[in-house]
Design a protein around this motif. Structure first.
Motif, short mmCIF file in Angstrom:
data_model
loop_
_atom_site.label_atom_id
_atom_site.label_comp_id
_atom_site.label_asym_id
_atom_site.label_seq_id
_atom_site.Cartn_x
_atom_site.Cartn_y
_atom_site.Cartn_z
N ARG A 1 0.83 -1.22 0.00
CA ARG A 1 0.00 0.00 0.00
C ARG A 1 0.85 1.26 0.00
O ARG A 1 0.52 2.23 -0.66
CB ARG A 1 -0.93 0.02 1.23
CG ARG A 1 -2.19 -0.80 1.03
CD ARG A 1 -3.16 -0.57 2.19
NE ARG A 1 -3.71 0.77 2.20
CZ ARG A 1 -3.96 1.48 3.31
NH1 ARG A 1 -3.68 1.00 4.49
NH2 ARG A 1 -4.50 2.67 3.22
N SER A 2 1.95 1.24 0.77
CA SER A 2 2.78 2.46 0.76
C SER A 2 3.43 2.65 -0.61
O SER A 2 3.66 3.78 -1.04
CB SER A 2 3.79 2.49 1.90
OG SER A 2 4.45 1.29 2.05
N GLY A 3 3.71 1.54 -1.29
CA GLY A 3 4.27 1.64 -2.64
C GLY A 3 3.29 2.26 -3.62
O GLY A 3 3.68 3.05 -4.49
N GLN A 4 2.02 1.90 -3.46
CA GLN A 4 1.00 2.50 -4.35
C GLN A 4 0.94 4.01 -4.15
O GLN A 4 0.86 4.78 -5.11
CB GLN A 4 -0.38 1.94 -3.99
CG GLN A 4 -0.75 0.71 -4.78
CD GLN A 4 -2.12 0.19 -4.35
OE1 GLN A 4 -2.94 0.92 -3.79
NE2 GLN A 4 -2.35 -1.08 -4.60
N LEU A 5 1.01 4.41 -2.87
CA LEU A 5 0.99 5.85 -2.59
C LEU A 5 2.24 6.52 -3.16
O LEU A 5 2.16 7.58 -3.79
CB LEU A 5 0.88 6.08 -1.07
CG LEU A 5 0.81 7.53 -0.62
CD1 LEU A 5 -0.36 8.27 -1.26
CD2 LEU A 5 0.69 7.61 0.91
#
Ligand code: URA
Length: 188
Positions: A57-61
């Motif tokens: 999820r942090s990668g998507q952000l």
């Protein structure tokens, strides 16, 4: 040594105990002529599964912020971490784990010779800029260290916990864009 040879060596690393619990070494991802290098803390569960940095999820952000300033890990940057193997339970890397792993990052610097290094969060900023670095106070500022510009911004995982800070992080990315225009040759 080229990037692929370094990657192959790194994938076999047994320099610290994290090698016992990892599923995959996360060497990093990006283009070998990147002028901008992003450095996170270390792989989480998703990264450990896939062997790639910032894929949860942090990668998507992170990818959204990158896209907003025309950066893309498949086109014009490189993304790596302070430690290449997942610390159990996603704890901070221990000093001896970071110390054992840092030579890999140094080899990556040597091959890339980036113009700008962006630290994602406290762990990378304290390791690469200053042991007392405060991301809250000093995010978005550029520091010249021997001809390489260093900047730190908030870690995307911290932004997921505190979405109110997203505008501050976005400001850092806008400042980064201006800096790239000023000092980079082929990123844009
Ligand atoms: N957080 C990090 O610091 N690095 C990753 O690769 C993924 C999550």
């Amino acid at each position: 040594m080229d990037f692929e040879a370094l990657r192959q060596e790194c994938l076999a690393c047994r320099r610290c105990p994290l090698c016992e619990t990892r599923k995959n070494v996360v060497f990093g991802q990006g283009v070998p002529d990147a002028e901008v290098l992003f450095v996170g803390e270390g792989p989480g569960a998703n990264e450990d599964e896939q062997g790639l940095p910032f894929v949860g999820r942090s990668g998507q952000l992170l990818d959204h912020f990158l896209e907003a300033i025309d950066l893309d890990r498949n086109k014009n940057i490189f993304v790596a971490n302070i430690v290449k193997c997942r610390p159990p339970e996603n704890r901070d890397p221990l000093p001896e784990e970071s110390a054992a792993c840092l030579p890999w990052l140094r080899e990556q610097f040597k091959l890339l010779r980036p113009k700008i290094i962006v630290c994602l969060g406290r762990v990378a900023a304290q390791q690469l800029i200053d042991p007392k670095f405060s991301v809250t106070k000093d995010h978005g500022k550029f520091f010249d260290k021997q001809g390489t510009l260093f900047m730190a911004t908030l870690h995307p995982a911290a932004l997921l916990r505190n979405p109110n800070n997203k505008p501050q992080a976005f400001g850092d990315f806008v400042a980064l864009r201006d800096k790239i225009v000023a000092v980079c040759d082929h990123t844009y």
